[in-house]
Design a protein around this motif. Structure first.
Motif, PDB file in Angstrom:
ATOM      1  N   TRP A  95       9.355  10.329  -7.255  1.00  0.00           N
ATOM      2  CA  TRP A  95       8.612   9.139  -6.828  1.00  0.00           C
ATOM      3  C   TRP A  95       8.710   8.951  -5.325  1.00  0.00           C
ATOM      4  CZ3 TRP A  95      10.213   4.291  -4.816  1.00  0.00           C
ATOM      5  CH2 TRP A  95       9.235   3.284  -4.846  1.00  0.00           C
ATOM      6  N   LEU A  96       9.917   9.140  -4.765  1.00  0.00           N
ATOM      7  CA  LEU A  96      10.125   8.958  -3.323  1.00  0.00           C
ATOM      8  C   LEU A  96       9.331   9.958  -2.489  1.00  0.00           C
ATOM      9  CD1 LEU A  96      13.986   8.335  -3.103  1.00  0.00           C
ATOM     10  CD2 LEU A  96      12.193   6.699  -2.520  1.00  0.00           C
ATOM     11  N   THR A  97       9.096  11.142  -3.050  1.00  0.00           N
ATOM     12  CA  THR A  97       8.440  12.214  -2.284  1.00  0.00           C
ATOM     13  C   THR A  97       7.005  12.448  -2.730  1.00  0.00           C
ATOM     14  OG1 THR A  97       9.413  13.860  -3.787  1.00  0.00           O
ATOM     15  CG2 THR A  97      10.622  13.380  -1.766  1.00  0.00           C
ATOM     16  N   SER A  98       6.395  11.443  -3.333  1.00  0.00           N
ATOM     17  CA  SER A  98       5.008  11.589  -3.790  1.00  0.00           C
ATOM     18  C   SER A  98       4.108  10.559  -3.125  1.00  0.00           C
ATOM     19  CB  SER A  98       4.930  11.434  -5.317  1.00  0.00           C
ATOM     20  OG  SER A  98       5.297  10.114  -5.700  1.00  0.00           O
ATOM     21  N   GLU A  99       2.831  10.891  -3.070  1.00  0.00           N
ATOM     22  CA  GLU A  99       1.767  10.007  -2.607  1.00  0.00           C
ATOM     23  C   GLU A  99       2.102   9.374  -1.245  1.00  0.00           C
ATOM     24  OE1 GLU A  99       1.520   7.668  -6.234  1.00  0.00           O
ATOM     25  OE2 GLU A  99      -0.063   8.977  -6.980  1.00  0.00           O
ATOM     26  N   SER A 100       1.840   8.096  -1.073  1.00  0.00           N
ATOM     27  CA  SER A 100       1.978   7.476   0.257  1.00  0.00           C
ATOM     28  C   SER A 100       3.421   7.433   0.741  1.00  0.00           C
ATOM     29  CB  SER A 100       1.409   6.055   0.239  1.00  0.00           C
ATOM     30  OG  SER A 100       2.156   5.222  -0.628  1.00  0.00           O
ATOM     31  N   ARG A 101       4.384   7.520  -0.185  1.00  0.00           N
ATOM     32  CA  ARG A 101       5.797   7.453   0.213  1.00  0.00           C
ATOM     33  C   ARG A 101       6.232   8.691   0.998  1.00  0.00           C
ATOM     34  NH1 ARG A 101       4.803   5.167  -4.476  1.00  0.00           N
ATOM     35  NH2 ARG A 101       4.794   7.207  -5.485  1.00  0.00           N
ATOM     36  N   GLN A 102       5.507   9.808   0.856  1.00  0.00           N
ATOM     37  CA  GLN A 102       5.810  11.006   1.644  1.00  0.00           C
ATOM     38  C   GLN A 102       5.677  10.723   3.143  1.00  0.00           C
ATOM     39  OE1 GLN A 102       4.267  14.947   0.119  1.00  0.00           O
ATOM     40  NE2 GLN A 102       2.972  13.580  -1.055  1.00  0.00           N
ATOM     41  N   ILE A 103       4.716   9.887   3.501  1.00  0.00           N
ATOM     42  CA  ILE A 103       4.407   9.626   4.909  1.00  0.00           C
ATOM     43  C   ILE A 103       5.055   8.334   5.391  1.00  0.00           C
ATOM     44  CG2 ILE A 103       2.534   9.282   6.580  1.00  0.00           C
ATOM     45  CD1 ILE A 103       0.708  10.759   4.538  1.00  0.00           C
ATOM     46  N   PHE A 104       4.946   7.281   4.593  1.00  0.00           N
ATOM     47  CA  PHE A 104       5.359   5.953   5.045  1.00  0.00           C
ATOM     48  C   PHE A 104       6.721   5.528   4.518  1.00  0.00           C
ATOM     49  CE2 PHE A 104       0.737   6.035   5.203  1.00  0.00           C
ATOM     50  CZ  PHE A 104       0.472   5.473   6.433  1.00  0.00           C
ATOM     51  N   GLY A 105       7.325   6.317   3.650  1.00  0.00           N
ATOM     52  CA  GLY A 105       8.554   5.869   3.021  1.00  0.00           C
ATOM     53  C   GLY A 105       8.255   4.731   2.062  1.00  0.00           C
ATOM     54  N   VAL A 106       9.284   3.952   1.725  1.00  0.00           N
ATOM     55  CA  VAL A 106       9.100   2.819   0.817  1.00  0.00           C
ATOM     56  C   VAL A 106       9.057   1.538   1.650  1.00  0.00           C
ATOM     57  CG1 VAL A 106      10.036   1.533  -1.139  1.00  0.00           C
ATOM     58  CG2 VAL A 106      10.313   4.017  -1.038  1.00  0.00           C
ATOM     59  N   ILE A 107       7.928   0.849   1.613  1.00  0.00           N
ATOM     60  CA  ILE A 107       7.778  -0.405   2.366  1.00  0.00           C
ATOM     61  C   ILE A 107       8.593  -1.495   1.672  1.00  0.00           C
ATOM     62  CG2 ILE A 107       6.152  -2.208   3.072  1.00  0.00           C
ATOM     63  CD1 ILE A 107       4.016  -0.030   3.313  1.00  0.00           C
ATOM     64  N   GLN A 108       9.519  -2.107   2.413  1.00  0.00           N
ATOM     65  CA  GLN A 108      10.378  -3.136   1.818  1.00  0.00           C
ATOM     66  C   GLN A 108      10.128  -4.513   2.415  1.00  0.00           C
ATOM     67  OE1 GLN A 108      14.545  -1.580   1.739  1.00  0.00           O
ATOM     68  NE2 GLN A 108      13.512   0.306   2.334  1.00  0.00           N
ATOM     69  N   GLU A 109       9.469  -4.569   3.581  1.00  0.00           N
ATOM     70  CA  GLU A 109       9.193  -5.864   4.217  1.00  0.00           C
ATOM     71  C   GLU A 109       8.121  -6.615   3.426  1.00  0.00           C
ATOM     72  OE1 GLU A 109      11.065  -3.117   6.820  1.00  0.00           O
ATOM     73  OE2 GLU A 109       9.156  -2.924   5.799  1.00  0.00           O
TER      74      GLU A 109
END
Length: 207
Positions: A95-109
């Protein structure tokens, strides 16, 4: 999956939290083979009563020895728990290395402003950038509270004057705005800085 950091995720799903760390398992399937200092003898004396009675496990980390007393069923139970944990970790990594998270990481704000600076990219790269941005808007921004988009240019281009509440309509509007941007626009050497300062001037944005 919820947009949480790996540290917070581990607080819930980590081995220690679920009593599956090596030391926690060893304490449940056996007891430590002790070497205690006997004052009367003036030396370390190892317990001998367990010698040969139980299988023993020596920890490579600190050299401590454990006498294993658990029945096979309990050990198999821990095997099943650990295999489940491994599978959960694999899913998290995928999950961490798929789709938009590959580029932007996990948005937490809860409130973000995305500053766009395309520079002089080729048309194909420009479209790839917009694909990635559209992906993060749909996959992650939909789960936060407020957002905005600012394009760095000689004349700043903003999707909204201030960060706007997230809704299905707002995200669709932002994606549409993104795909209507011209490939090339006049820029200056201070465009990026000005766009960042503009983003940070939004009182709702904390970082």
């Amino acid at each position: 999956q919820p947009l949480v950091s790996s540290s917070k995720w581990l607080q819930i799903h980590g081995l220690k939290r679920n009593k599956l760390s090596l030391s926690q398992i060893l304490s449940q399937i056996g007891f430590q083979h002790r070497k205690d200092y006997v004052t009367a003898l003036g030396k370390l004396v190892a317990s001998r009563y367990a010698a040969g009675l139980f299988p023993q496990y020596k920890r490579a980390q600190d050299g401590s020895v454990y006498n294993l007393t658990a029945k096979k069923e309990l050990i198999l139970h821990f095997v099943d728990c650990l295999m489940g944990a491994i599978e959960l970790y694999k899913q998290r990594m995928e999950w961490l290395t798929s789709e938009s998270r590959q580029i932007f990481g996990v948005i937490q704000e809860r409130c973000i402003v995305i500053v766009l600076h395309f520079g002089t990219v080729a048309p194909a790269e420009f479209d790839l950038c917009r694909d990635a941005l559209s992906m993060v808007l749909v996959e992650q921004v939909t789960q936060i509270a407020k957002f905005n988009l600012i394009r760095a240019a000689r004349d700043l281009m903003k999707w909204q004057q201030k960060s706007a509440p997230v809704s299905e309509h707002a995200v669709k509007s932002a994606v549409t705005w993104l795909w209507k941007l011209d490939h090339m626009t006049a820029a200056s050497h201070t465009s990026s800085t000005e766009a960042l300062l503009e983003a940070m001037s939004d009182e709702a944005v904390s970082s």
